[in-house]
Scaffold this motif. Structure first.
Motif, PDB file in Angstrom:
ATOM      1  N   ALA A 247       1.106  -1.044   0.325  1.00  0.00           N
ATOM      2  CA  ALA A 247       0.185  -0.021   0.278  1.00  0.00           C
ATOM      3  C   ALA A 247       0.389   1.184  -0.383  1.00  0.00           C
ATOM      4  O   ALA A 247       0.124   2.160   0.270  1.00  0.00           O
ATOM      5  CB  ALA A 247      -1.049   0.173   0.890  1.00  0.00           C
ATOM      6  N   PHE A 248       1.959   0.981  -0.769  1.00  0.00           N
ATOM      7  CA  PHE A 248       2.823   2.507  -0.299  1.00  0.00           C
ATOM      8  C   PHE A 248       2.607   3.350  -1.675  1.00  0.00           C
ATOM      9  O   PHE A 248       2.305   4.373  -0.943  1.00  0.00           O
ATOM     10  CB  PHE A 248       4.768   1.995  -1.072  1.00  0.00           C
ATOM     11  CG  PHE A 248       5.338   1.169  -0.910  1.00  0.00           C
ATOM     12  CD1 PHE A 248       5.475   1.439   0.482  1.00  0.00           C
ATOM     13  CD2 PHE A 248       5.688  -0.360  -1.012  1.00  0.00           C
ATOM     14  CE1 PHE A 248       5.906   0.335   1.708  1.00  0.00           C
ATOM     15  CE2 PHE A 248       5.627  -0.892   0.450  1.00  0.00           C
ATOM     16  CZ  PHE A 248       6.834  -0.855   1.335  1.00  0.00           C
ATOM     17  N   GLY A 254      -4.150   4.084   1.983  1.00  0.00           N
ATOM     18  CA  GLY A 254      -3.349   5.375   3.021  1.00  0.00           C
ATOM     19  C   GLY A 254      -2.344   6.029   2.075  1.00  0.00           C
ATOM     20  O   GLY A 254      -1.382   6.358   3.420  1.00  0.00           O
ATOM     21  N   GLY A 255      -1.446   5.160   1.646  1.00  0.00           N
ATOM     22  CA  GLY A 255      -0.578   5.745   0.708  1.00  0.00           C
ATOM     23  C   GLY A 255      -0.399   6.900  -0.376  1.00  0.00           C
ATOM     24  O   GLY A 255      -1.615   7.051   0.022  1.00  0.00           O
ATOM     25  N   ASP A 256       0.760   6.925  -0.762  1.00  0.00           N
ATOM     26  CA  ASP A 256       0.550   7.984  -1.393  1.00  0.00           C
ATOM     27  C   ASP A 256       1.621   8.490  -2.387  1.00  0.00           C
ATOM     28  O   ASP A 256       2.249   8.286  -2.689  1.00  0.00           O
ATOM     29  CB  ASP A 256       1.105   9.131  -0.770  1.00  0.00           C
ATOM     30  CG  ASP A 256       1.619  10.759  -0.849  1.00  0.00           C
ATOM     31  OD1 ASP A 256       0.369  11.314  -1.900  1.00  0.00           O
ATOM     32  OD2 ASP A 256       2.237  11.733  -0.736  1.00  0.00           O
ATOM     33  N   LEU A 259       4.458  10.441  -3.114  1.00  0.00           N
ATOM     34  CA  LEU A 259       5.922  10.046  -2.675  1.00  0.00           C
ATOM     35  C   LEU A 259       6.823   9.492  -3.848  1.00  0.00           C
ATOM     36  O   LEU A 259       8.262   9.552  -3.897  1.00  0.00           O
ATOM     37  CB  LEU A 259       5.190   8.993  -1.819  1.00  0.00           C
ATOM     38  CG  LEU A 259       6.740   7.769  -1.060  1.00  0.00           C
ATOM     39  CD1 LEU A 259       8.220   8.964  -0.446  1.00  0.00           C
ATOM     40  CD2 LEU A 259       5.931   6.957  -0.062  1.00  0.00           C
TER      41      LEU A 259
ATOM     42  N   HIS B  41       5.888   9.423   6.039  1.00  0.00           N
ATOM     43  CA  HIS B  41       4.536   9.347   6.285  1.00  0.00           C
ATOM     44  C   HIS B  41       4.043   9.259   7.523  1.00  0.00           C
ATOM     45  O   HIS B  41       2.476   9.800   8.345  1.00  0.00           O
ATOM     46  CB  HIS B  41       4.496   7.419   5.671  1.00  0.00           C
ATOM     47  CG  HIS B  41       3.876   8.169   4.384  1.00  0.00           C
ATOM     48  ND1 HIS B  41       4.893   7.933   3.677  1.00  0.00           N
ATOM     49  CD2 HIS B  41       3.264   7.589   3.707  1.00  0.00           C
ATOM     50  CE1 HIS B  41       4.147   8.066   1.844  1.00  0.00           C
ATOM     51  NE2 HIS B  41       2.965   7.426   2.146  1.00  0.00           N
ATOM     52  N   HIS B  45       0.532  10.701   9.915  1.00  0.00           N
ATOM     53  CA  HIS B  45       0.094   9.966  10.213  1.00  0.00           C
ATOM     54  C   HIS B  45      -0.036   9.386  11.636  1.00  0.00           C
ATOM     55  O   HIS B  45       0.956   7.810  12.075  1.00  0.00           O
ATOM     56  CB  HIS B  45       0.271   8.515   9.323  1.00  0.00           C
ATOM     57  CG  HIS B  45      -0.594   8.735   7.809  1.00  0.00           C
ATOM     58  ND1 HIS B  45      -1.898   9.037   7.933  1.00  0.00           N
ATOM     59  CD2 HIS B  45       0.241   9.457   6.458  1.00  0.00           C
ATOM     60  CE1 HIS B  45      -1.790   9.172   6.205  1.00  0.00           C
ATOM     61  NE2 HIS B  45      -0.301   9.298   5.819  1.00  0.00           N
ATOM     62  N   ILE B 121       1.664  -7.633   4.707  1.00  0.00           N
ATOM     63  CA  ILE B 121       2.010  -6.300   4.185  1.00  0.00           C
ATOM     64  C   ILE B 121       0.941  -5.714   3.601  1.00  0.00           C
ATOM     65  O   ILE B 121       1.344  -4.259   3.654  1.00  0.00           O
ATOM     66  CB  ILE B 121       3.656  -7.393   3.211  1.00  0.00           C
ATOM     67  CG1 ILE B 121       4.420  -6.130   2.983  1.00  0.00           C
ATOM     68  CG2 ILE B 121       2.890  -8.323   1.935  1.00  0.00           C
ATOM     69  CD1 ILE B 121       5.086  -6.970   1.766  1.00  0.00           C
ATOM     70  N   SER B 124      -2.336  -2.618   6.120  1.00  0.00           N
ATOM     71  CA  SER B 124      -1.607  -1.078   5.693  1.00  0.00           C
ATOM     72  C   SER B 124      -0.359  -0.507   5.055  1.00  0.00           C
ATOM     73  O   SER B 124       0.370  -1.507   4.885  1.00  0.00           O
ATOM     74  CB  SER B 124      -2.399  -0.394   6.881  1.00  0.00           C
ATOM     75  OG  SER B 124      -0.542  -0.801   7.866  1.00  0.00           O
ATOM     76  N   THR B 125      -0.597   0.654   4.540  1.00  0.00           N
ATOM     77  CA  THR B 125       0.880   1.145   4.638  1.00  0.00           C
ATOM     78  C   THR B 125       2.181   1.161   5.944  1.00  0.00           C
ATOM     79  O   THR B 125       3.031   0.634   5.170  1.00  0.00           O
ATOM     80  CB  THR B 125       0.927   2.933   4.371  1.00  0.00           C
ATOM     81  OG1 THR B 125      -0.593   2.850   3.280  1.00  0.00           O
ATOM     82  CG2 THR B 125       2.474   3.114   3.676  1.00  0.00           C
ATOM     83  N   SER B 128       3.592  -2.220   5.050  1.00  0.00           N
ATOM     84  CA  SER B 128       4.181  -2.624   3.889  1.00  0.00           C
ATOM     85  C   SER B 128       5.061  -1.679   4.474  1.00  0.00           C
ATOM     86  O   SER B 128       6.592  -2.599   3.587  1.00  0.00           O
ATOM     87  CB  SER B 128       3.048  -1.641   2.833  1.00  0.00           C
ATOM     88  OG  SER B 128       2.274  -1.709   2.315  1.00  0.00           O
ATOM     89  N   PHE B 129       5.938  -0.742   4.895  1.00  0.00           N
ATOM     90  CA  PHE B 129       6.787  -0.530   5.114  1.00  0.00           C
ATOM     91  C   PHE B 129       7.101  -1.248   5.984  1.00  0.00           C
ATOM     92  O   PHE B 129       8.816  -1.331   5.953  1.00  0.00           O
ATOM     93  CB  PHE B 129       6.679   0.739   5.830  1.00  0.00           C
ATOM     94  CG  PHE B 129       6.619   1.982   4.844  1.00  0.00           C
ATOM     95  CD1 PHE B 129       8.198   2.262   4.066  1.00  0.00           C
ATOM     96  CD2 PHE B 129       5.622   3.120   5.047  1.00  0.00           C
ATOM     97  CE1 PHE B 129       8.082   3.512   3.618  1.00  0.00           C
ATOM     98  CE2 PHE B 129       5.838   4.266   3.872  1.00  0.00           C
ATOM     99  CZ  PHE B 129       6.756   4.399   3.206  1.00  0.00           C
TER     100      PHE B 129
END
Ligand SMILES: [Cu+2]
Lengths: 570, 189
Positions: A247-248, A254-256, A259, B41, B45, B121, B124-125, B128-129
Motif C-alpha cells: 500500500a505504498f 493510506g498510501g501516497d 511519494l 508518512h 499519520h 504486508i 496497511s501502508t 507495508s513499510f
C-alpha cells in the motif's frame, strides 16, 4: 597484500605475455576495460536505433493519424503509449547512460590516468553483463501479453501501480525489473570508476593533473551513487504494489502516489547532470585540443562542477509544481532551480573563454563540440521558464516541456556521443574517419534536429498537451496550422534518421581500411591516452607512463611544438 | 591476474577499503530513501503508532542485542587478522555468523506471529513499510553472513586477511541500519 608493496613493483612483467585469446574470451567475456567500453558503446548505439525507430513510429502517427506506418504497421493507442514510454526510458537509461558514462568512462579513465585497467576488472565485466541482461528484459517486455509498459517514462502511480489501469501489468513489472537491474549495473561500474580514478593514477599525476573528462565522469558517478538509492527503494516499493498488493502508493489503503514523484525526481534531476557532465567533459577536451589553447579556468570549472552536483539535489520538486505541493515549497524550489543555471552558464562562459584567441580547427569532433554548447544553451534557457513555478503551471506537460528537455538530452546523449566518438575513434580503432562524410553527417543531423524541436516549442506554447494519441480528437488542437507543424517535425525526424546512415557508412569504411593511418597521436593532444598505441593493446602500455604536468599545456611559449604531452619529462 | 591499477594507492587508502566505503555510501542512500519516505508518512499519520504497538518490542530489543554482540566479534576478528592470526579471525567470523542466524530465526518467529494475527504486508501502508524495510535489512544480514563464511574459509588458511576488515565494515553498516530501524518501526509512538 598489495597495501605494503610500492606501486607497480610486482606485476609489471604480466603486461608482456598475453597469449592469443579465443573469440569468446576476447570479445564476450573480456575483462579488458577497452573491450567492455566497446560492448557498452555498441549496445548503447543499438538501443539508440531501437529508440529512434520508436520515435519514428509515434511521430508518424502524430503527423498522419491512423496511417499504416511503413516498417511498423498501424500504431494503435496501446502501441502509442508503449512507444512513447519506452522511447524515453531507452534513450535515457539505455543510451545516454551506457554510452556517456559507461563506454567513455571505461575507455578513458584507465588510459587518461595512465594505468593498465580498472581496479576491479571482473566487477567491471559483471557490470556490463547485468546491463546487457537489463536491456534484454526491457526488450522482452514488448513481447509479453499486453505489450510493453505504457504509463509514461516517469511511471507515476496509481497508473503504473495497477494492471487494470495501465493495461500492461506484466510489461510494467518487467520495465521496473529492467530499470532496477540497470541501476545495479551502473552502481557496480560507478564504484569501479571512482575507486580507479582516486587510487590508480600514474606516478606524478596530482589531483589537478587529471583531465577534465575524467573528473567529470567521476563526479557524475558519485552523483549517480548518491541519488539513485531512493529510486531503487521506490522501484522495489512500486514492484510490490504491482505484484503483492502493498500500500505504498495506493491512496485507498493510506498510501501516497506523490511519494513516488519525490523518489523518482530526487534521482531524476541529478540524473540530468549524471549524463550532462561526461558530455561537458568530452567537449572541454575537444575544445582545448582544437583551439590549441590551455583550458581557461580549469580549477574553477571543476569547482563549478562540484557546486552543480550539490545544487542538483535541491531542485527536484520543480517537476511537481502541479502535483499539489505547497506553494511555499514551490517558491523554494523555484529559487534553487534558477540558482543552478548559474554554474551551468559559468561553464559555458569557460568554454567561450577557452576558444577566445585560439587557433581553431573546425574538424568534425570540434563541430560537434561547438554544436553541443550552442544547442544545450537553448535547452538551458528554455528551462528557466519551467523552473519558475508561475510559468510552469501553464507550460506543464505541454510540448514546450518536451522540446526543452530534448534540447538538453539530445545535445548530451547524441551530440556529446558523436563528439567523443569521432574524437577518440582513431584511438579506439587505429584509423582516421573520413572528414567529409563526418561533416555531411554533422550538418545532416544538426539542421533536422532543430527542425524537429523548434516547431514543438511553438505547439507547446499553443497549448498542445503531451502523451496524446491523436490530436484530431481535440478541436482546439486539430487546426491545419498546428498539423502542418507536426508534419514538419516528423519529416525532419525522418531526414535526421536517414543521415545516420552516413555515420554508419563512415564508421564501416574507416574501420575496413587496410592500413592503420592514425598513428599514436593524430590530433597532437597532450593527454596520456595519445601516448599509447592505437588501438592500445591489453595492458595499454609496455611500461606505464609517468606524469610531469597538467593536461592542457598547448601553445606553451618557447617550445617548438605547440603541445606538451603530460608524460614528457622537463 | 590482478591489474597494476589494483595495486596502486594514489589516494592513500587501500583500494578494497575505498571500494567498500563507496558500497556502503550507496547503500546508505538506498535505506535513506526508504526510511525518509517512512518518516515523512509517519509524521503525517500519528495513528500509525497504534499499529506499531502490535510489534514485539522485546524480541526486537533482543535482536538488537544479538546484532551488537556480533559486531563485537567482527571487531575482535579484525584485530586477530591484523595480528596475523587467520584461524582465530575465522573462528570469530563464525561467531558473527551465528549472530546473523539467531537474528534471522527470531525475525522469522516474529513475522509468523504477526502474520497469524492478521498483520500482513498488504494490511496497511505501515505494515507495508514494516515488512519491506525489515525484509530488505534481513536480506542484507543473510548476504553479509554468506560473504562472511567465504571470507572465513580463506582466512582460516591465513590468506587474504585484509578481507576480514572489509566484511567487518559492511557488517557494522548492517548493524547501524538496524539501530535506525528498531526505534522507527517498533518503538516510535
Ligand atoms: Cu529537473
Amino acid at each position: 597484500m598489495a597495501e605494503s608493496i610500492p606501486a607497480d613493483a610486482t606485476h609489471g612483467h604480466d603486461v608482456h605475455h598475453h597469449a592469443e585469446q579465443s573469440f569468446w574470451s576476447k570479445y564476450v567475456f573480456s575483462t579488458d576495460h577497452k573491450m567492455i567500453a566497446m560492448q557498452y558503446m555498441f549496445t548503447g548505439m543499438a538501443m539508440a536505433l531501437i529508440g529512434g525507430f520508436m520515435a519514428y513510429a509515434f511521430r508518424m502517427q502524430l503527423a498522419f493519424p491512423g496511417i499504416e506506418v511503413p516498417g511498423y504497421g498501424t500504431v494503435t493507442a496501446t502501441d502509442y503509449n508503449a512507444l512513447v514510454t519506452n522511447h524515453g526510458t531507452i534513450m535515457i537509461f539505455w543510451v545516454a547512460m551506457p554510452v556517456l558514462i559507461a563506454a567513455f568512462g571505461n575507455f578513458l579513465i584507465p588510459l587518461m590516468i595512465g594505468c593498465d585497467d580498472m581496479v576491479f576488472p571482473k566487477i567491471n565485466r559483471l557490470s556490463y553483463q547485468i546491463f546487457l541482461l537489463s536491456a534484454i528484459v526491457l526488450i522482452s517486455s514488448f513481447f509479453v501479453p499486453g505489450g510493453g509498459f505504457g504509463g509514461g517514462w516517469t511511471a507515476y502511480p496509481p497508473l503504473s501501480a495497477k494492471g487494470e489501469y495501465n493495461l500492461t501489468s506484466l510489461g510494467s513489472s518487467l520495465w521496473l525489473v529492467a530499470v532496477a537491474l540497470e541501476f545495479v549495473a551502473f552502481l557496480l561500474g560507478g564504484i569501479n570508476f571512482v575507486t580507479t580514478a582516486m587510487n590508480a593514477r600514474a606516478p606524478g599525476m596530482k589531483m589537478f593533473d587529471i583531465p577534465i573528462v575524467v573528473w567529470l565522469i567521476v563526479v557524475a558517478s558519485i552523483l549517480f551513487m548518491a541519488s539513485v538509492g531512493p529510486l531503487i527503494a521506490g522501484a522495489v516499493m512500486l514492484f510490490m504494489d504491482q505484484n503483492i498488493g502493498t500500500a505504498f502508493f495506493d491512496p485507498d489503503k493510506g498510501g501516497d502516489p506523490v511519494l513516488w514523484q519525490h523518489l523518482f525526481w530526487f534521482f531524476g534531476h541529478p540524473e540530468v547532470y549524471v549524463v550532462l557532465l561526461p558530455a561537458m567533459g568530452i567537449t572541454a577536451e575537444i575544445m582545448c585540443v582544437f583551439a590549441r589553447k590551455k583550458m581557461f579556468a580549469y580549477k574553477t570549472f571543476i569547482y563549478t562542477t562540484f557546486g552543480t552536483g550539490v545544487l542538483s539535489f535541491t531542485v527536484w520538486a520543480h517537476h511537481q509544481f502541479v502535483a499539489g505541493i505547497d506553494p511555499r515549497m514551490a517558491n523554494i524550489f523555484t529559487v534553487t532551480t534558477l540558482l543552478i543555471s548559474i554554474p551551468i552558464a559559468e561553464m559555458c562562459f569557460i568554454y567561450i573563454a577557452t576558444l577566445y584567441g585560439g587557433s581553431i580547427r573546425l574538424t568534425t569532433p570540434m563541430l560537434w563540440a561547438l554544436a553541443f554548447v550552442a544547442e544545450f544553451l537553448i535547452g538551458g534557457v528554455t528551462g528557466i521558464f519551467l523552473g519558475a513555478s508561475g510559468a510552469d503551471i501553464y507550460f506543464h506537460d505541454t510540448y514546450f516541456v518536451l522540446a526543452h528537455f530534448h534540447y538538453t538530452f539530445f545535445p548530451i546523449a547524441i551530440i556529446g556521443t558523436f563528439a567523443g566518438f569521432t574524437y577518440w575513434f582513431p584511438k579506439m580503432f587505429g584509423k582516421m574517419m573520413n572528414e567529409t562524410l563526418g561533416k555531411i553527417h554533422f550538418w545532416g543531423t544538426i539542421i533536422p534536429f532543430n527542425g524537429i524541436f523548434i516547431p514543438l516549442f511553438v505547439l507547446g506554447g499553443a497549448g498542445q498537451h503531451r502523451r496524446i494519441y491523436n490530436y484530431q480528437h481535440f478541436p482546439d488542437l486539430a487546426g491545419v496550422e498546428m498539423q502542418d507543424l507536426r508534419v514538419f517535425a516528423t519529416v525532419s525526424l525522418i531526414i535526421m534518421l536517414a543521415f545516420q546512415l552516413v555515420f554508419f557508412y563512415n564508421c564501416f569504411i574507416s574501420w575496413r581500411k587496410k592500413e592503420k593511418d592514425a598513428g599514436k597521436n593524430p590530433w597532437k593532444a597532450n593527454t596520456l591516452e595519445w601516448t599509447a598505441e592505437s588501438p592500445p593493446p591489453h595492458g595499454n602500455w609496455p611500461e606505464l607512463p609517468t606524469v610531469y604536468r597538467g593536461p592542457y599545456e598547448y601553445s606553451v611559449p618557447g617550445r617548438e611544438e605547440d603541445y606538451y604531452p603530460q608524460n614528457v619529462p622537463g | 591476474m590482478r591489474p597494476i591499477a589494483n595495486t596502486r594507492m594514489a589516494a592513500g587508502i587501500p583500494t578494497g577499503r575505498l571500494a567498500v566505503w563507496w558500497v556502503v555510501a550507496s547503500e546508505i542512500v538506498i535505506f535513506g530513501g526508504l526510511l525518509a519516505s517512512y518518516i515523512m508518512h509517519r509524521i503525517a499519520h500519528p495513528e500509525w503508532g497504534d499499529q506499531a504497538a502490535n510489534t514485539n518490542v522485546w524480541l526486537g530489543g533482543f535482536n538488537t542485542f544479538v546484532l551488537l554482540t556480533s559486531s563485537l566479534t567482527a571487531v575482535l576478528s579484525h584485530k586477530a587478522a591484523t595480528a596475523g592470526n587467520g584461524p582465530k579471525a575465522a573462528r570469530l567470523l563464525y561467531a558473527t555468523c551465528l549472530g546473523a542466524v539467531i537474528f534471522v530465526c527470531v525475525k522469522a518467529f516474529e513475522w509468523t506471529t504477526e502474520i497469524s494475527h492478521g498483520y500482513t504486508i498488504t494490511s496497511s501502508t505501515f505494515w507495508s513499510f514494516y515488512y519491506t524495510a525489515a525484509g530488505l535489512h534481513a536480506l542484507h544480514v543473510i548476504a553479509g553472513a554468506i560473504i562472511m563464511l567465504l571470507v572465513a574459509e580463506t582466512a582460516k588458511k591465513n590468506l587474504e586477511l585484509h578481507r576480514v576488515e572489509l566484511i567487518g565494515i559492511y557488517w557494522h553498516f548492517v548493524d547501524i541500519v538496524w539501530i535506525f530501524l528498531f526505534p522507527l518501526l517498533y518503538i516510535a509512538k
